[in-house]
Design an enzyme around this catalytic site. Structure first.
Site, mmCIF file in Angstrom:
data_model
loop_
_atom_site.group_PDB
_atom_site.id
_atom_site.type_symbol
_atom_site.label_atom_id
_atom_site.label_comp_id
_atom_site.label_asym_id
_atom_site.label_seq_id
_atom_site.Cartn_x
_atom_site.Cartn_y
_atom_site.Cartn_z
ATOM 1 N N ASP A 115 -30.604 30.119 -47.428
ATOM 2 C CA ASP A 115 -29.611 29.908 -48.472
ATOM 3 C C ASP A 115 -29.090 31.218 -49.063
ATOM 4 O O ASP A 115 -29.874 32.137 -49.320
ATOM 5 C CB ASP A 115 -30.297 29.084 -49.582
ATOM 6 C CG ASP A 115 -29.344 28.698 -50.677
ATOM 7 O OD1 ASP A 115 -28.445 27.900 -50.410
ATOM 8 O OD2 ASP A 115 -29.496 29.204 -51.809
ATOM 9 N N GLU A 124 -26.743 30.636 -44.204
ATOM 10 C CA GLU A 124 -25.757 30.048 -45.103
ATOM 11 C C GLU A 124 -25.070 31.233 -45.773
ATOM 12 O O GLU A 124 -25.543 31.784 -46.761
ATOM 13 C CB GLU A 124 -26.403 29.134 -46.143
ATOM 14 C CG GLU A 124 -25.387 28.250 -46.836
ATOM 15 C CD GLU A 124 -25.096 28.597 -48.291
ATOM 16 O OE1 GLU A 124 -24.166 28.010 -48.855
ATOM 17 O OE2 GLU A 124 -25.784 29.444 -48.888
HETATM 18 C C1 GLC Z 1 -26.104 27.543 -51.721
HETATM 19 C C2 GLC Z 1 -26.192 26.037 -51.864
HETATM 20 C C3 GLC Z 1 -25.628 25.642 -53.177
HETATM 21 C C4 GLC Z 1 -26.368 26.346 -54.284
HETATM 22 C C5 GLC Z 1 -26.381 27.849 -54.070
HETATM 23 C C6 GLC Z 1 -27.354 28.534 -54.979
HETATM 24 O O1 GLC Z 1 -24.807 27.973 -51.666
HETATM 25 O O2 GLC Z 1 -25.529 25.417 -50.808
HETATM 26 O O3 GLC Z 1 -25.671 24.252 -53.342
HETATM 27 O O4 GLC Z 1 -25.755 26.067 -55.509
HETATM 28 O O5 GLC Z 1 -26.792 28.160 -52.762
HETATM 29 O O6 GLC Z 1 -28.660 28.261 -54.580
#
Ligand code: GLC
Length: 642
Positions: free
Chosen positions: A289, A331
């Site tokens: 993430d 991500e």
């Molecule tokens: C990522 C997740 C999102 C979250 C962010 C902070 O982008 O997909 O939902 O708010 O991380 O953890």
């Protein structure tokens, strides 16, 4: 760059430090042999990346050896079935690209808890799912916790969803059904209720070093000058004052999510070991993430710094040593040109993450739908490089986050100074604020209607399914939804379906949103899985059944035709009309996507006839098709094979 004195490679054999050799000598021989082979490849790279990050610290060698030893202990503790899976996957670098299909869901909303997910396995199998991403299921901080993205313990399942044993049982059952479980791994920040944050707050200097601090408001103001705002409305700014510490913690996201300080080697060590422990419970993939934010550098936007890639490459080495069957997914919601490094570049090509989200393609598809023009998709795809072996794009129509428009700025800017207005138009279109719009979404993090940020809403609401008043409107909405999914399936190495989109679930009800804690506009597309709609999925007289059948036909076609695999190169071809996107996969497959509400007749120009095919078999209907004069129905997708 500091050198590691006790590690160098002589004719393919890494000289391992004595402590590591001792451990291997006392380990069961079959595992020791394999681990030694893996170390020969990985240890030099791991040492190099970590010495770039931490080599200046005294005791670096001891620290590194300890990290490797802990990782080896976890490798030796790896259950036999997972060890066997590692071996099998190590010999097939593209294992995750063969007929793969992802599905993403919130455990509680989709199935109540982890045990409930087991009852959904037959549905996932019927759909053809091979990879299940359950949104955060580790123990979160007290709500609000950003949908679980503020993790209080990486070693425990959220008690509201089950326990570690339930997780292990679920991963086993999924694996037996051919489905890999993916867990979020929130690398960038922890909940302010995580033990490290609590200790830091209580004055423990060691744990304070796990976080980034600004000591004065001037320092905060100076840093803010170059930083972006992720949640400008609900969490403005990037710092949060912590009275007990008398300093501001760096909090890129919500104030209760404290960014971790990766200049502190213990942060890397602890996080990597938690990841391996989860892998030993059977988690087969990790969604890393917010990876872009892991390293801070004063005066920059603190995104995509080179050190981010050293951290990820070191993490990849560690998984390659202890759990090589595990897949790492970045991500990084960044413009297309910032994404290739997440797969590794140059001599690290293919040595970082296996998969990354293609968020620009996702956002561009929505812009194209609003504009009934595919130019932006063509621009994005022309910036999308071919990937190294073993790497794949994760494509998707919707996910649990908003559709972010800013990733498309580079493509828009390249077309002209006035082109960003198109993003604002798309945003207003999907918020239902443009005349003629069928969409029932909402703008996200933009209280000023002239500012563009993101949009929320379930796919069915955005394509007009929930606003449809007539059978014709309903049919058009269904076609939009299926065409968008068909595009994602055509492009993706690992296409992902968001929970309920397979049968057209609508937005969360206003009543339900009101009951949820911590207002966040993204709740609009986080509904409870609607059993009633779901039950109609096999009924051809119901819209849910029609969507489900149409989507499944594309999924099956992709699974049955290896020429559609993402291992074959993808190119864009000119269809003669920008309302129709033309894609070519390898030498003998075409995808045509009509983004217009009007039928389009193709009269192939030389570009089509010379570079592609003039006829083929429709992979859905099985009919022979001649491209010359082909009429594409409004919002239709056709896949053709020579
Ligand atoms: C990522 C997740 C999102 C979250 C962010 C902070 O982008 O997909 O939902 O708010 O991380 O953890």
């Amino acid at each position: 760059m500091p050198l590691i004195e006790d590690c160098h490679v002589i004719s393919g054999q890494a000289h391992l430090p004595a402590r590591i050799n001792e451990l291997l000598e006392s380990a069961p021989i079959t595992r020791a042999v394999v681990l030694r082979e893996r170390l020969n490849v990985e240890f030099p790279v791991l040492s190099d990346r970590l010495s770039r990050l931490y080599g200046g610290n005294k005791n670096f060698s001891d620290w590194l050896n300890q990290l490797v030893i802990q990782s080896l202990h976890l490798a030796l503790a790896r259950p036999d079935d997972l060890w066997a899976l590692d071996t099998q996957r190590a010999s097939q670098p593209n294992w995750h690209l063969q007929g793969s299909l992802g599905y993403c869901a919130y455990t509680d909303k989709f199935a109540g808890n982890l045990s409930g997910v087991r009852q959904r396995i037959s549905h996932l199998q019927e759909l053809g799912v091979t990879y299940l991403h359950l949104l955060p299921f580790l123990k979160p901080g007290t709500p609000p916790n950003d949908g679980g993205f503020a993790v209080a313990s990486y070693d425990e399942v959220d008690p509201a969803l089950g326990n570690n044993q339930d997780l292990q049982t679920l991963t086993k059952e999924l694996r037996a059904a051919g489905i890999s479980l993916c867990s979020d791994f929130v690398l960038n920040h922890v909940s302010h209720e995580h033990k490290w944050a609590l200790k830091a707050r209580a004055g423990d200097a060691h744990y304070q070093s796990y976080f980034h601090w600004a000591k004065t408001s001037e320092e905060v103001a100076e840093q803010e000058k170059s930083l972006i705002q992720i949640f400008p409305n609900t969490a403005p700014g990037n710092f949060t004052f912590i009275p007990e510490v008398k300093a501001w913690a760096w909090t890129t996201f919500y104030p209760y999510q404290w960014d971790l300080n990766y200049t502190q080697p213990d942060v890397f060590a602890e996080m990597s070991q938690s990841l391996l422990q989860l892998a030993n419970l059977g988690v087969e993939a990790f969604r890393l993430d917010s990876t872009g934010f892991l390293w801070k550098r004063a005066g920059t936007n603190c995104m995509n710094q080179p050190e981010v890639h050293w951290i990820l490459q070191a993490l990849r080495c560690i998984t390659n040593i202890a759990a090589p069957g595990v897949l790492l997914k970045a991500e990084a919601i960044m413009p297309t040109q910032d994404l290739p490094p997440y797969f590794g570049l140059g001599d690290t090509k293919g040595a970082e993450c296996h998969v990354a989200y293609h968020s620009s393609l996702m956002s561009a598809s929505w812009v194209a739908l609003a504009e009934e023009n595919t130019q932006i998709i063509q621009d994005v795809l022309s910036h999308t490089p071919a990937l190294p072996d073993g790497c794949a794009w994760m494509t998707y129509v919707r996910c649990h986050d908003d559709i972010g428009w800013n990733v498309l700025r580079p493509e828009m800017d390249a077309r002209g100074a006035d082109q960003r207005a198109r993003l604002l138009h798309a945003s207003q279109f999907f918020a239902g604020k443009v005349s003629g719009s069928y969409a029932q979404g909402a703008a996200f993090q933009a209280s000023d209607p002239t500012v563009v940020h993101g949009n929320n809403g379930m796919a069915a609401a955005l394509v007009g399914l929930t606003s449809a008043q007539t059978p014709a409107e309903q049919a058009a909405a269904k076609s939009r939804l299926v065409m968008m999914q068909a595009l994602s399936l055509f492009v993706g190495g690992l296409p992902l379906i968001y929970m309920g989109d397979e049968w057209g679930q609508g937005n969360t009800s206003a009543q339900e949103i009101a009951q949820r804690q911590g207002p966040d506009g993204r709740e609009l597309h986080r509904p409870m899985f609607d059993e009633h709609g779901f039950a109609n999925r096999h009924d051809a007289s119901k819209i849910q059944g029609q969507i489900y059948a149409a989507l499944r036909a594309f999924i099956q076609a992709k699974k049955q035709n290896s020429s559609l695999s993402a291992t074959h190169p993808l190119s864009v071809f000119n269809t003669g009309t920008s309302t129709v996107l033309g894609l070519k996969r390898g030498g003998n497959v075409l995808g045509l996507f009509n983004f217009s509400g009007q039928p389009q007749t193709l009269s192939p120009k030389p570009a089509i006839t010379q570079n592609c095919m003039t006829n083929g078999t429709d992979l859905i209907s099985g009919k022979a098709i001649d491209l010359q004069g082909l009429q594409l129905a409004p919002y239709s997708a056709i896949w053709l094979k020579k």
